[in-house]
Motif scaffolding. Structure first.
Motif, PDB file in Angstrom:
ATOM      1  N   ALA A 125       0.834  -1.207   0.000  1.00  0.00           N
ATOM      2  CA  ALA A 125       0.000   0.000   0.000  1.00  0.00           C
ATOM      3  C   ALA A 125       0.867   1.255   0.000  1.00  0.00           C
ATOM      4  CB  ALA A 125      -0.937   0.002   1.205  1.00  0.00           C
ATOM      5  N   SER A 126       1.935   1.229   0.806  1.00  0.00           N
ATOM      6  CA  SER A 126       2.841   2.381   0.847  1.00  0.00           C
ATOM      7  C   SER A 126       3.584   2.541  -0.464  1.00  0.00           C
ATOM      8  CB  SER A 126       3.823   2.231   2.010  1.00  0.00           C
ATOM      9  OG  SER A 126       3.128   2.321   3.230  1.00  0.00           O
ATOM     10  N   ARG A 127       3.991   1.430  -1.060  1.00  0.00           N
ATOM     11  CA  ARG A 127       4.675   1.491  -2.359  1.00  0.00           C
ATOM     12  C   ARG A 127       3.763   2.115  -3.403  1.00  0.00           C
ATOM     13  NH1 ARG A 127       7.587  -3.469  -5.679  1.00  0.00           N
ATOM     14  NH2 ARG A 127       8.004  -2.245  -7.536  1.00  0.00           N
ATOM     15  N   LYS A 128       2.509   1.711  -3.437  1.00  0.00           N
ATOM     16  CA  LYS A 128       1.553   2.290  -4.390  1.00  0.00           C
ATOM     17  C   LYS A 128       1.403   3.793  -4.161  1.00  0.00           C
ATOM     18  CE  LYS A 128      -3.251   1.940  -5.868  1.00  0.00           C
ATOM     19  NZ  LYS A 128      -4.556   1.342  -5.633  1.00  0.00           N
ATOM     20  N   PHE A 129       1.289   4.182  -2.889  1.00  0.00           N
ATOM     21  CA  PHE A 129       1.161   5.594  -2.545  1.00  0.00           C
ATOM     22  C   PHE A 129       2.387   6.385  -2.998  1.00  0.00           C
ATOM     23  CE2 PHE A 129       2.206   9.051   0.375  1.00  0.00           C
ATOM     24  CZ  PHE A 129       1.088   9.854   0.247  1.00  0.00           C
ATOM     25  N   TYR A 130       3.586   5.936  -2.627  1.00  0.00           N
ATOM     26  CA  TYR A 130       4.806   6.685  -2.956  1.00  0.00           C
ATOM     27  C   TYR A 130       5.129   6.627  -4.448  1.00  0.00           C
ATOM     28  CZ  TYR A 130       5.624   7.879   1.853  1.00  0.00           C
ATOM     29  OH  TYR A 130       5.493   8.419   3.108  1.00  0.00           O
ATOM     30  N   ASP A 131       4.812   5.525  -5.119  1.00  0.00           N
ATOM     31  CA  ASP A 131       4.981   5.486  -6.580  1.00  0.00           C
ATOM     32  C   ASP A 131       4.207   6.637  -7.220  1.00  0.00           C
ATOM     33  OD1 ASP A 131       6.550   3.174  -6.491  1.00  0.00           O
ATOM     34  OD2 ASP A 131       4.971   1.855  -7.264  1.00  0.00           O
ATOM     35  N   ALA A 132       2.957   6.806  -6.806  1.00  0.00           N
ATOM     36  CA  ALA A 132       2.105   7.858  -7.380  1.00  0.00           C
ATOM     37  C   ALA A 132       2.511   9.244  -6.913  1.00  0.00           C
ATOM     38  CB  ALA A 132       0.641   7.587  -7.023  1.00  0.00           C
ATOM     39  N   ALA A 133       2.738   9.405  -5.614  1.00  0.00           N
ATOM     40  CA  ALA A 133       3.006  10.729  -5.058  1.00  0.00           C
ATOM     41  C   ALA A 133       4.334  11.308  -5.500  1.00  0.00           C
ATOM     42  CB  ALA A 133       2.961  10.668  -3.526  1.00  0.00           C
ATOM     43  N   LEU A 134       5.359  10.465  -5.657  1.00  0.00           N
ATOM     44  CA  LEU A 134       6.684  10.976  -6.004  1.00  0.00           C
ATOM     45  C   LEU A 134       6.932  11.075  -7.505  1.00  0.00           C
ATOM     46  CD1 LEU A 134       8.858   9.260  -3.243  1.00  0.00           C
ATOM     47  CD2 LEU A 134       7.849  11.551  -3.265  1.00  0.00           C
ATOM     48  N   ALA A 135       6.103  10.419  -8.309  1.00  0.00           N
ATOM     49  CA  ALA A 135       6.279  10.476  -9.769  1.00  0.00           C
ATOM     50  C   ALA A 135       6.260  11.913 -10.309  1.00  0.00           C
ATOM     51  CB  ALA A 135       5.231   9.610 -10.476  1.00  0.00           C
ATOM     52  N   PRO A 136       5.344  12.790  -9.867  1.00  0.00           N
ATOM     53  CA  PRO A 136       5.369  14.160 -10.389  1.00  0.00           C
ATOM     54  C   PRO A 136       6.646  14.918 -10.050  1.00  0.00           C
ATOM     55  CG  PRO A 136       3.251  13.709  -9.372  1.00  0.00           C
ATOM     56  CD  PRO A 136       4.164  12.562  -9.021  1.00  0.00           C
ATOM     57  N   LEU A 137       7.391  14.438  -9.052  1.00  0.00           N
ATOM     58  CA  LEU A 137       8.640  15.083  -8.655  1.00  0.00           C
ATOM     59  C   LEU A 137       9.846  14.446  -9.343  1.00  0.00           C
ATOM     60  CD1 LEU A 137       7.912  15.383  -4.836  1.00  0.00           C
ATOM     61  CD2 LEU A 137       7.394  17.021  -6.650  1.00  0.00           C
ATOM     62  N   GLY A 138       9.582  13.448 -10.194  1.00  0.00           N
ATOM     63  CA  GLY A 138      10.655  12.796 -10.942  1.00  0.00           C
ATOM     64  C   GLY A 138      11.346  11.681 -10.193  1.00  0.00           C
ATOM     65  N   ALA A 139      10.851  11.304  -9.018  1.00  0.00           N
ATOM     66  CA  ALA A 139      11.462  10.234  -8.231  1.00  0.00           C
ATOM     67  C   ALA A 139      10.681   8.934  -8.430  1.00  0.00           C
ATOM     68  CB  ALA A 139      11.486  10.606  -6.760  1.00  0.00           C
ATOM     69  N   SER A 140      11.378   7.828  -8.281  1.00  0.00           N
ATOM     70  CA  SER A 140      10.748   6.518  -8.421  1.00  0.00           C
ATOM     71  C   SER A 140      11.466   5.501  -7.540  1.00  0.00           C
ATOM     72  CB  SER A 140      10.780   6.060  -9.880  1.00  0.00           C
ATOM     73  OG  SER A 140      12.120   5.896 -10.311  1.00  0.00           O
ATOM     74  N   LEU A 141      10.869   4.333  -7.427  1.00  0.00           N
ATOM     75  CA  LEU A 141      11.506   3.242  -6.702  1.00  0.00           C
ATOM     76  C   LEU A 141      12.689   2.779  -7.544  1.00  0.00           C
ATOM     77  CD1 LEU A 141      11.187   1.336  -4.193  1.00  0.00           C
ATOM     78  CD2 LEU A 141      10.047  -0.235  -5.759  1.00  0.00           C
ATOM     79  N   VAL A 142      13.899   2.961  -7.038  1.00  0.00           N
ATOM     80  CA  VAL A 142      15.093   2.628  -7.815  1.00  0.00           C
ATOM     81  C   VAL A 142      15.794   1.373  -7.318  1.00  0.00           C
ATOM     82  CG1 VAL A 142      15.495   4.995  -8.603  1.00  0.00           C
ATOM     83  CG2 VAL A 142      16.570   4.218  -6.487  1.00  0.00           C
ATOM     84  N   MET A 143      15.366   0.857  -6.140  1.00  0.00           N
ATOM     85  CA  MET A 143      16.040  -0.334  -5.629  1.00  0.00           C
ATOM     86  C   MET A 143      15.162  -1.055  -4.623  1.00  0.00           C
ATOM     87  SD  MET A 143      19.613  -0.513  -3.554  1.00  0.00           S
ATOM     88  CE  MET A 143      20.340  -2.065  -3.119  1.00  0.00           C
TER      89      MET A 143
END
Length: 127
Positions: free
Chosen positions: A14-32
């Motif tokens: 659930a947190s991964r889904k949230f942060y994937d969406a929330a940080l995408a507009p800032l150019g960040a993503s799950l990198v590892m």
């Protein structure tokens, strides 16, 4: 000054889904994702641009709410962060807008993540 930081989350997916969406507009993503054989079976993943800078690690308890602010280069990115975070299940904790009590160009938005952490995107530029 801070190289990287992290938080405990009670529902990693659930947190991964949230942060994937929330940080995408800032150019960040799950990198590892750290292989679970190195974490004792705990899910650990890092978000960033070129390397992990913000870590999530699975835990039974998240602990008290914390505040994390992510840099946005433009005010439109703050708006997009807020919209994406709410769409991903976050709770509004302060709509996008100027906070001149910090400084004249402080433009931020605040959302509570699935564990109640206060997550912010902030732009310090006039646009």
């Amino acid at each position: 000054m801070i190289d990287h930081t992290g938080i405990a989350v009670t529902d990693f997916e659930a947190s991964r889904k949230f942060y994937d969406a929330a940080l995408a507009p800032l150019g960040a993503s799950l990198v590892m994702m750290v292989p679970e054989e190195h974490t004792g079976g705990v899910k650990v993943g890092g978000y960033g641009y070129d390397r992990p800078r913000f870590w999530l690690h699975e835990a039974k308890e998240a602990g008290p709410g914390r505040h994390y602010a992510f840099t946005a280069d433009k005010r439109a990115e703050v708006d997009a962060f807020h919209e994406a975070a709410l769409a991903a299940g976050g709770k509004d904790n302060g709509a996008p807008g100027l906070r001149p009590h910090y400084h004249p160009n402080y433009y931020g938005a605040f959302v509570l993540d699935p564990d109640g952490n206060n997550i912010e995107a902030v732009c310090h530029h006039p646009e």
